[in-house]
Design a protein around this motif. Sequence first.
Motif, mmCIF file in Angstrom:
data_model
loop_
_atom_site.group_PDB
_atom_site.id
_atom_site.type_symbol
_atom_site.label_atom_id
_atom_site.label_comp_id
_atom_site.label_asym_id
_atom_site.label_seq_id
_atom_site.Cartn_x
_atom_site.Cartn_y
_atom_site.Cartn_z
ATOM 1 N N GLY A 121 0.640 -1.249 -0.049
ATOM 2 C CA GLY A 121 0.099 -0.014 0.218
ATOM 3 C C GLY A 121 0.722 1.389 -0.029
ATOM 4 N N THR A 122 0.324 2.317 0.799
ATOM 5 C CA THR A 122 1.196 3.532 0.731
ATOM 6 C C THR A 122 1.593 3.762 2.248
ATOM 7 N N ALA A 123 2.565 4.730 2.351
ATOM 8 C CA ALA A 123 2.928 5.182 3.728
ATOM 9 C C ALA A 123 1.869 5.468 4.437
ATOM 10 N N ALA A 124 0.944 6.213 3.966
ATOM 11 C CA ALA A 124 -0.505 6.778 4.873
ATOM 12 C C ALA A 124 -1.065 5.719 5.494
ATOM 13 N N ASN A 125 -1.320 4.538 4.928
ATOM 14 C CA ASN A 125 -2.221 3.436 5.475
ATOM 15 C C ASN A 125 -1.274 2.385 6.149
ATOM 16 N N LEU A 126 -0.108 2.572 6.249
ATOM 17 C CA LEU A 126 0.841 1.683 6.874
ATOM 18 C C LEU A 126 0.490 1.504 8.265
ATOM 19 N N ALA A 127 0.341 2.482 9.039
ATOM 20 C CA ALA A 127 0.051 2.263 10.557
ATOM 21 C C ALA A 127 -1.312 1.572 10.584
ATOM 22 N N ASP A 128 -2.140 1.842 9.895
ATOM 23 C CA ASP A 128 -3.212 1.261 10.048
ATOM 24 C C ASP A 128 -3.403 -0.204 9.773
ATOM 25 N N GLU A 129 -2.538 -0.698 8.923
ATOM 26 C CA GLU A 129 -2.562 -2.099 8.298
ATOM 27 C C GLU A 129 -1.464 -3.052 9.050
ATOM 28 N N VAL A 130 -0.574 -2.533 9.345
ATOM 29 C CA VAL A 130 0.427 -3.292 10.404
ATOM 30 C C VAL A 130 0.456 -3.032 11.694
#
Length: 268
Positions: A121-130
């Motif tokens: 994905g993108t850096a913007a949604n990394l924290a939400d997904e990992v």
Amino acid sequence: MSRFLIIPALLAALCCSSAQAHRVWLRPSQTVLSGAEPWVTVDAAVSNDLFYFNHHPLRLDNLVITAPDGSEAEAQNQALGKYRSVFDFSLQQTGTYRVAVVNHGLFASWTENGERRRFRGTAANLADEVPAGAENLKVTESYGRIETFVTNGQPNDTALKPTGKGIELVPLTHPNDLYAGEKATFRLLVNGQPAEGLEIELIRGDTRYRDAHDAKTLTTNSNGEFTVTWPEAGMYWFETSVQDEHTEIKEATQRRMSYAVTLEVLPQ
């Protein structure tokens, strides 16, 4: 957790790095035209053979068509099939069009409850997904460009100007002025700078009908340039890639950049 289209997207972003890998490509119906408003149809796929649809469609989310005056042209009649994507565009201007799919994002992998997990994905949604504090987390930034060129009438260079991001082709020989038996010279840039030592895999299309792909390996010189003599007319494809640690995404520890292009060589 959304892990959307990891396999085809991963293939598209990584391009291909070995003779056995799947290859990503855009194949226009024609590359040199002349007329008041001709049309071109483009197939887009990830496949084993060039240019035969037998694996996955190439997604067109990040498709950009740059017109001869530098403006953005519109893709029409987009469709996503089982093995290929397709779109049309109208060549309303005289000059050269650059057709590109440019993907910028990241891949992450980690261990969770003893199992390997992956995210793209993108850096913007990394924290939400990992998950925070994920075990054995590895994040790799990716920047991939897949493109081709089409000219209506007299060629020009406005659409060919590099953006300074990722691997880009600077055609010292115009990409729609290629003929069998002649030499063509290109320069490859990495983030706007000539890239020495890039290894290029060059293959003529219609591999399905040959016993061997007959790939040719070329290497850029100190100016980022390489020269090829086209053995015969046809559609050709080449790709290259490079990996470093100069990431733009703070969570990433590696950056992988890739480039693939389809060029048509005409008979004398």
